[in-house]
Design a protein around this motif. Structure first.
Motif, PDB file in Angstrom:
ATOM      1  N   HIS A  19      11.551  15.920  -9.933  1.00 27.30           N
ATOM      2  CA  HIS A  19      11.171  15.458 -11.255  1.00 27.30           C
ATOM      3  C   HIS A  19      11.569  14.001 -11.480  1.00 27.30           C
ATOM      4  O   HIS A  19      11.193  13.417 -12.497  1.00 27.30           O
ATOM      5  CB  HIS A  19      11.818  16.330 -12.327  1.00 27.30           C
ATOM      6  N   GLU A  20      12.306  13.438 -10.531  1.00 33.76           N
ATOM      7  CA  GLU A  20      12.745  12.048 -10.642  1.00 33.76           C
ATOM      8  C   GLU A  20      12.508  11.362  -9.300  1.00 33.76           C
ATOM      9  O   GLU A  20      12.798  11.928  -8.245  1.00 33.76           O
ATOM     10  CB  GLU A  20      14.223  11.974 -11.037  1.00 33.76           C
ATOM     11  N   LEU A  21      11.987  10.136  -9.358  1.00 38.20           N
ATOM     12  CA  LEU A  21      11.651   9.412  -8.131  1.00 38.20           C
ATOM     13  C   LEU A  21      12.053   7.955  -8.276  1.00 38.20           C
ATOM     14  O   LEU A  21      11.722   7.303  -9.273  1.00 38.20           O
ATOM     15  CB  LEU A  21      10.147   9.517  -7.846  1.00 38.20           C
ATOM     16  N   VAL A  22      12.772   7.448  -7.265  1.00 35.04           N
ATOM     17  CA  VAL A  22      13.205   6.050  -7.243  1.00 35.04           C
ATOM     18  C   VAL A  22      12.612   5.360  -6.025  1.00 35.04           C
ATOM     19  O   VAL A  22      12.804   5.809  -4.893  1.00 35.04           O
ATOM     20  CB  VAL A  22      14.750   5.945  -7.204  1.00 35.04           C
ATOM     21  N   LEU A  23      11.874   4.279  -6.252  1.00 36.43           N
ATOM     22  CA  LEU A  23      11.302   3.453  -5.186  1.00 36.43           C
ATOM     23  C   LEU A  23      11.824   2.041  -5.403  1.00 36.43           C
ATOM     24  O   LEU A  23      11.419   1.354  -6.342  1.00 36.43           O
ATOM     25  CB  LEU A  23       9.762   3.460  -5.250  1.00 36.43           C
ATOM     26  N   LEU A  31       6.346  -1.632   2.591  1.00 35.68           N
ATOM     27  CA  LEU A  31       5.263  -0.650   2.572  1.00 35.68           C
ATOM     28  C   LEU A  31       4.095  -1.129   1.725  1.00 35.68           C
ATOM     29  O   LEU A  31       2.930  -0.981   2.105  1.00 35.68           O
ATOM     30  CB  LEU A  31       5.792   0.675   2.020  1.00 35.68           C
ATOM     31  N   ILE A  32       4.397  -1.729   0.570  1.00 31.70           N
ATOM     32  CA  ILE A  32       3.340  -2.240  -0.309  1.00 31.70           C
ATOM     33  C   ILE A  32       2.558  -3.348   0.381  1.00 31.70           C
ATOM     34  O   ILE A  32       1.320  -3.400   0.326  1.00 31.70           O
ATOM     35  CB  ILE A  32       3.940  -2.741  -1.639  1.00 31.70           C
ATOM     36  N   GLN A  33       3.276  -4.246   1.059  1.00 34.49           N
ATOM     37  CA  GLN A  33       2.619  -5.369   1.729  1.00 34.49           C
ATOM     38  C   GLN A  33       1.744  -4.909   2.895  1.00 34.49           C
ATOM     39  O   GLN A  33       0.653  -5.431   3.119  1.00 34.49           O
ATOM     40  CB  GLN A  33       3.674  -6.361   2.232  1.00 34.49           C
ATOM     41  N   LYS A  34       2.204  -3.897   3.615  1.00 37.05           N
ATOM     42  CA  LYS A  34       1.475  -3.447   4.801  1.00 37.05           C
ATOM     43  C   LYS A  34       0.321  -2.509   4.467  1.00 37.05           C
ATOM     44  O   LYS A  34      -0.762  -2.606   5.048  1.00 37.05           O
ATOM     45  CB  LYS A  34       2.433  -2.745   5.766  1.00 37.05           C
ATOM     46  N   ARG A  35       0.551  -1.591   3.528  1.00 35.66           N
ATOM     47  CA  ARG A  35      -0.427  -0.532   3.287  1.00 35.66           C
ATOM     48  C   ARG A  35      -0.962  -0.486   1.869  1.00 35.66           C
ATOM     49  O   ARG A  35      -1.835   0.323   1.550  1.00 35.66           O
ATOM     50  CB  ARG A  35       0.227   0.830   3.608  1.00 35.66           C
ATOM     51  N   GLY A  36      -0.462  -1.381   0.996  1.00 34.73           N
ATOM     52  CA  GLY A  36      -0.835  -1.299  -0.398  1.00 34.73           C
ATOM     53  C   GLY A  36      -0.051  -0.199  -1.082  1.00 34.73           C
ATOM     54  O   GLY A  36       0.589   0.633  -0.432  1.00 34.73           O
ATOM     55  N   PHE A  37      -0.096  -0.170  -2.401  1.00 36.58           N
ATOM     56  CA  PHE A  37       0.668   0.835  -3.127  1.00 36.58           C
ATOM     57  C   PHE A  37       0.078   2.221  -2.904  1.00 36.58           C
ATOM     58  O   PHE A  37      -1.142   2.403  -2.958  1.00 36.58           O
ATOM     59  CB  PHE A  37       0.678   0.512  -4.623  1.00 36.58           C
ATOM     60  N   ASP A  38       0.940   3.186  -2.629  1.00 37.46           N
ATOM     61  CA  ASP A  38       0.491   4.551  -2.340  1.00 37.46           C
ATOM     62  C   ASP A  38       0.195   5.291  -3.650  1.00 37.46           C
ATOM     63  O   ASP A  38       1.094   5.762  -4.334  1.00 37.46           O
ATOM     64  CB  ASP A  38       1.576   5.291  -1.557  1.00 37.46           C
ATOM     65  N   LYS A  39      -1.101   5.390  -3.982  1.00 35.76           N
ATOM     66  CA  LYS A  39      -1.495   5.986  -5.258  1.00 35.76           C
ATOM     67  C   LYS A  39      -1.411   7.509  -5.264  1.00 35.76           C
ATOM     68  O   LYS A  39      -1.645   8.142  -6.297  1.00 35.76           O
ATOM     69  CB  LYS A  39      -2.900   5.521  -5.638  1.00 35.76           C
ATOM     70  N   SER A  40      -1.062   8.084  -4.126  1.00 35.40           N
ATOM     71  CA  SER A  40      -0.853   9.536  -4.137  1.00 35.40           C
ATOM     72  C   SER A  40       0.351   9.893  -5.009  1.00 35.40           C
ATOM     73  O   SER A  40       0.507  11.033  -5.428  1.00 35.40           O
ATOM     74  CB  SER A  40      -0.655  10.069  -2.715  1.00 35.40           C
ATOM     75  N   THR A  55      10.801  -4.820  -6.106  1.00 37.98           N
ATOM     76  CA  THR A  55       9.747  -4.804  -5.091  1.00 37.98           C
ATOM     77  C   THR A  55       8.778  -5.940  -5.367  1.00 37.98           C
ATOM     78  O   THR A  55       8.918  -6.688  -6.336  1.00 37.98           O
ATOM     79  CB  THR A  55       8.968  -3.466  -5.111  1.00 37.98           C
ATOM     80  N   CYS A  56       7.736  -6.036  -4.518  1.00 41.23           N
ATOM     81  CA  CYS A  56       6.717  -7.067  -4.695  1.00 41.23           C
ATOM     82  C   CYS A  56       5.521  -6.546  -5.493  1.00 41.23           C
ATOM     83  O   CYS A  56       4.462  -7.185  -5.508  1.00 41.23           O
ATOM     84  CB  CYS A  56       6.260  -7.582  -3.328  1.00 41.23           C
ATOM     85  N   LEU A  57       5.670  -5.416  -6.151  1.00 38.23           N
ATOM     86  CA  LEU A  57       4.578  -4.831  -6.934  1.00 38.23           C
ATOM     87  C   LEU A  57       4.089  -5.822  -7.984  1.00 38.23           C
ATOM     88  O   LEU A  57       4.868  -6.349  -8.766  1.00 38.23           O
ATOM     89  CB  LEU A  57       5.048  -3.546  -7.617  1.00 38.23           C
ATOM     90  N   PRO A  61      -0.849   0.355 -11.420  1.00 31.32           N
ATOM     91  CA  PRO A  61      -2.177   0.964 -11.289  1.00 31.32           C
ATOM     92  C   PRO A  61      -2.589   1.758 -12.529  1.00 31.32           C
ATOM     93  O   PRO A  61      -1.746   2.353 -13.210  1.00 31.32           O
ATOM     94  CB  PRO A  61      -2.019   1.892 -10.070  1.00 31.32           C
ATOM     95  N   GLU A  62      -3.889   1.773 -12.810  1.00 31.88           N
ATOM     96  CA  GLU A  62      -4.406   2.514 -13.961  1.00 31.88           C
ATOM     97  C   GLU A  62      -4.107   4.007 -13.857  1.00 31.88           C
ATOM     98  O   GLU A  62      -3.997   4.709 -14.869  1.00 31.88           O
ATOM     99  CB  GLU A  62      -5.921   2.308 -14.083  1.00 31.88           C
TER     100      GLU A  62
END
Length: 531
Positions: A19-23, A31-40, A55-57, A61-62
């Protein structure tokens, strides 16, 4: 929905129904630079706490709208320049932190979050804020260090919960006279702006306790002197009696006290001349020969390596003030400690700690043994972790909602760790297991007179220092120190703090707190005396 190609941390969160997630940090940026943000990530619709920081975000995302159970969204210290207009779909959102980004504008929808209580947009590039008339539960608004030239659209009678507004460090020229429409306003910080005239209507905010005006080109020289030297009470008193009001605006309080105008002015002048006696006092004692030293071992280096500590003496609690003391720690854990992600505070009754030096180390979960706070049995770290997980799941099922409460909501901070951090006393007894719990053996009570407080962090010593600064400031202002005869008359409080040194196992000093670099309060509510 399959998560086979998702980032490992997202795949794990899905598998364990977290129920809680830290990135956070360089690994996520890579990961964002190599693969883009993981929208899953946005298919984890059971999340109620999401933290994406450092991060570099660049853009939220919508698809954020899918996380309809979110109550806390922490996005500070990224490179975000855009928040989507789908933000208003987060109807359960209570806490939003987008500070230290690159925002230049905001969607109107950010003013339509009916459950939002705290919004932090500090340290961006904002010049305006959409009207907040729809955020009816908003309590804390932080817009400090932006590029505002006019005051945000927030002065509405229906915003009955607004208690704190921080808009310091902008280019605002006027404070609106409608400020008095905020009935619960307690803190207003407009320092370091371009304000020359303070409207008398501010004095109508009956609950205002802290008013910060420093760093403004105030035209009234007497008021400017008070701002530099006095506390809010004296400043508001002067504003009420001498600052201009809009046409037709009067204060019933002013009328009632008109005959005392000369007397009040004299009081304000006296306050300016006796400022040293009109502040709380925090005295710092140098480290003594018998003061315990905290020794750090190498084992904690990659787990939670930072710790700072001090001793607070001559404390005195009542049943009521002790409840406020516990509430203060909860408030700080949710606020400045970022739900214990940034830091954790632990307090101990000093007389219950075995005399001698302390050791901050890390142990295997099966080797760490502690009698947790408010429990009668001794657990290993592994047993306690499993016990709390089971307890949390049972509570969740009983209450039929996907929210964990109490210390259960911090378990994810230790998941997968090969070692657990702990603080040992001289008898090698575990007295603290951050970020989860303290030992019941050294727990604070209403009878505690001397307290050891320690703050740990996985991020930096500076965060430990900042948290301790804030904690000691609150202890002083709230009057948890032993009152003196003068204090009972003037309502100004004293606190006595003793330094504690942190060293490595070779005796090399890592930190001394509080040092002269600490406890430098800008608001001048507290005078710090050092030995």
């Amino acid at each position: 929905m399959t998560f086979d190609n998702s980032w490992h941390v997202i795949k794990t969160a899905a598998a364990e129904n977290k129920h809680e997630l830290v990135l956070s940090g360089p690994a996520i940026s890579e990961l964002i630079q190599k693969r883009g943000f993981d929208k899953s990530l946005f298919n984890l619709n059971h999340l109620n706490y999401l933290n994406i920081t450092q991060t570099c975000l660049q853009e939220v995302p919508e698809e954020i709208e899918k996380l309809h159970n979110l109550t806390n969204l922490v996005l500070h210290s990224n490179e975000i320049s855009k928040i989507p207009n789908t933000i208003d779909k987060l109807e359960k959102l209570k806490f939003l932190d987008c500070s230290r980004n690159k925002l230049t504008s905001l969607p109107d929808e950010i003013g339509r979050l009916p459950q939002l209580t705290t919004m932090n947009l500090s340290s961006n590039l904002l010049k305006s804020l959409p009207t907040q008339i729809g955020n009816i539960k908003l309590s804390v608004l932080d817009l400090s260090n932006n590029q505002f030239e006019s005051f945000p659209d927030i002065c509405f009678p229906n915003l009955v919960h607004v208690s704190e507004i921080y808009i310091n460090g902008n280019q605002i020229k006027e404070i609106p006279v409608t400020m008095n429409q905020l009935p619960q306003l307690k803190i207003l910080n407009v320092s370091d702006n371009l304000i020359s005239v303070i409207p008398g209507e501010i004095a109508d905010c009956n609950k205002l306790k802290e008013l910060y005006l420093k760093g403004n080109p105030i035209a009234d020289k007497r008021l400017l002197k008070l701002v530099d030297q006095c506390r809010t009470k004296q400043i508001i008193e002067y504003v009420k009696l001498h600052c201009p009001r809009s046409s037709g605006s009067t204060s019933s309080n002013t009328k009632a006290k008109k005959g005392k105008k000369g007397q009040k002015l004299s009081e304000s002048e006296n306050n300016a001349n006796t400022i040293e006696s009109l502040t709380h006092m925090l005295k710092v004692l140098k480290i003594a020969n018998d003061t315990p030293v905290i020794k750090i071992t190498k084992h904690v280096k990659n787990i939670r390596p930072y710790i700072a500590s001090c001793i607070v003496r001559n404390m005195k609690f009542t049943d009521n003030s002790f409840k406020k003391f516990i509430q203060l720690q909860t408030k700080l854990h949710d606020g400045i400690c970022e739900k214990r992600n940034a830091a954790t505070i632990a307090t101990h009754d000093f007389k219950l700690i075995t005399p001698g030096d302390l050791t901050y180390t890390a142990k295997a979960p099966t080797e760490l043994e502690i009698r947790p706070l408010m429990r009668n049995s001794v657990f290993t770290g592994a047993e306690l972790f499993q016990h709390l997980q089971t307890e949390a799941e049972n509570l969740r099922k009983e209450k039929k909602r996907n929210v964990y409460s109490g210390i259960h909501k911090y378990l994810y901070l230790l998941e997968g760790k090969p070692l657990f951090p702990c603080l040992l006393d001289a008898s090698e007894q575990v007295i603290s297991f951050p970020p989860i719990t303290n030992s019941d053996v050294t727990k604070m009570t209403v009878n505690t007179e001397t307290m050891l407080v320690e703050v740990t962090s996985a991020t930096s010593y500076q965060i430990c220092r900042n948290v301790l600064d804030y904690f000691l400031r609150e202890l002083t202002i709230l009057g948890f120190g032993c009152p003196t005869e003068q204090e009972t008359v003037s309502n100004y409080h004293n606190l006595l703090v003793e330094q504690v040194k942190v060293v490595d196992m070779d005796g090399n000093m890592k930190l001394l707190y509080p040092s002269r670099a600490d406890l430098n309060f800008e608001d001048k509510l507290i005078t710090v005396l050092r030995e």
